[in-house]
Write an enzyme that holds these catalytic residues in place. Sequence first.
Site, PDB file in Angstrom:
ATOM      1  CE1 TYR A 153      14.745   7.899  57.288  1.00 45.52           C
ATOM      2  CE2 TYR A 153      12.906   9.153  56.376  1.00 45.52           C
ATOM      3  CZ  TYR A 153      13.990   8.229  56.145  1.00 45.52           C
ATOM      4  OH  TYR A 153      14.714   8.101  54.842  1.00 45.52           O
ATOM      5  NE  ARG A 178      14.323   3.745  70.274  1.00 46.91           N
ATOM      6  CZ  ARG A 178      14.023   2.367  70.750  1.00 46.91           C
ATOM      7  NH1 ARG A 178      14.367   2.231  71.867  1.00 46.91           N
ATOM      8  NH2 ARG A 178      13.701   1.510  69.703  1.00 46.91           N
ATOM      9  CB  THR A 221      10.206   4.327  72.938  1.00 45.92           C
ATOM     10  OG1 THR A 221       9.994   5.598  72.604  1.00 45.92           O
ATOM     11  CG2 THR A 221      11.361   3.399  72.193  1.00 45.92           C
ATOM     12  CE1 TYR A 228      11.165   9.642  75.266  1.00 43.52           C
ATOM     13  CE2 TYR A 228       9.575   8.545  73.966  1.00 43.52           C
ATOM     14  CZ  TYR A 228      10.848   8.483  74.687  1.00 43.52           C
ATOM     15  OH  TYR A 228      11.304   7.306  74.876  1.00 43.52           O
ATOM     16  CE  LYS A 260      10.857   8.491  78.431  1.00 46.46           C
ATOM     17  NZ  LYS A 260      10.170   7.244  77.986  1.00 46.46           N
ATOM     18  CB  ILE A 278       9.095   7.951  81.759  1.00 47.42           C
ATOM     19  CG1 ILE A 278       7.916   9.139  82.061  1.00 47.42           C
ATOM     20  CG2 ILE A 278       8.188   6.718  80.943  1.00 47.42           C
ATOM     21  CD1 ILE A 278       7.323   9.598  81.308  1.00 47.42           C
TER      22      ILE A 278
END
Length: 289
Positions: free
Chosen positions: A107, A138, A44, A133, A161, A203
């Site tokens: 999305y 987001r 990202t 992840y 993550k 991270i």
Amino acid sequence: MLKGSIVALITPMDLKGNICKKSLKNLIEYHISNNTTAIVSVGTTGESATLNTNEHIKIIKYTVEIANQRIPIIAGTGSNSTLESINLTKKFENSGIIACLSVTPYYNRPTQEGLYQHFKAITENTNLPQILYNVPIRTGCDLLPKTIIRLSKFQNIIGLKDATGDLTRVQKILSKVKKNFMLISGDDLTALDFVKLGGHGVISVTANIAAKKMSKIYQLALKGNFKKAYKKNKKLKKLHKILFSETNPIPIKWAAKYLKLISNNTLRLPLTKLTKKNKLKLISILKTI
């Protein structure tokens, strides 16, 4: 198992918006010399959403080439299309990366069963180790602990993550996954608490510009010296916060340019320049630390 401070590397660009290989080399050398555990390339923070597939592949291959086995490289390979994720992952087989970081499909907001089937399909089509992840803020979907536990049974799904900031999940997950399953925070602000609860590292966005400090904090934490780790981390708290005052990676790229780690802080639309107000705040914090 990777532990400690892993950087979510920014993608440097020139004034025309093309990849700046010179700045990329500078960043990689910076992390090698400051004991960063590993590099995540084109996640990202690396602006994967605005890169085309050829650029995406090229940057990761550049990173592997420049690193030359001196630091482990993790490739961002996630997509909201399962087939695209599989195809992208296959591009890096025998490339020199040590693992893939695969974000939950954004999305289209799949169900928990959809998330399970997505990652199952990826892992069945590659031998590359996979790190899940989860970043619901987001992506619009949340990979729940029960689904993570199901997925951890696959041999080459090696970790997670977690960028939820929800510390209650750490023990829920660790108590039911395989012993060598990596649990890495994706939230600089809560990452030290995450490690104290049993996590293995972070991270980090902050590590892009404070690599040595972040490395030291998590070395101390993993040795159990949390008193000293918290003391050092307290000095970085304002930095952790300001780096998310606007959409990541807007502030971190500006800061990297200000500190002369990269030549330009060029971003691609729809990302825009850091506002003057936050520039002044960021300068003040950087000067303090």
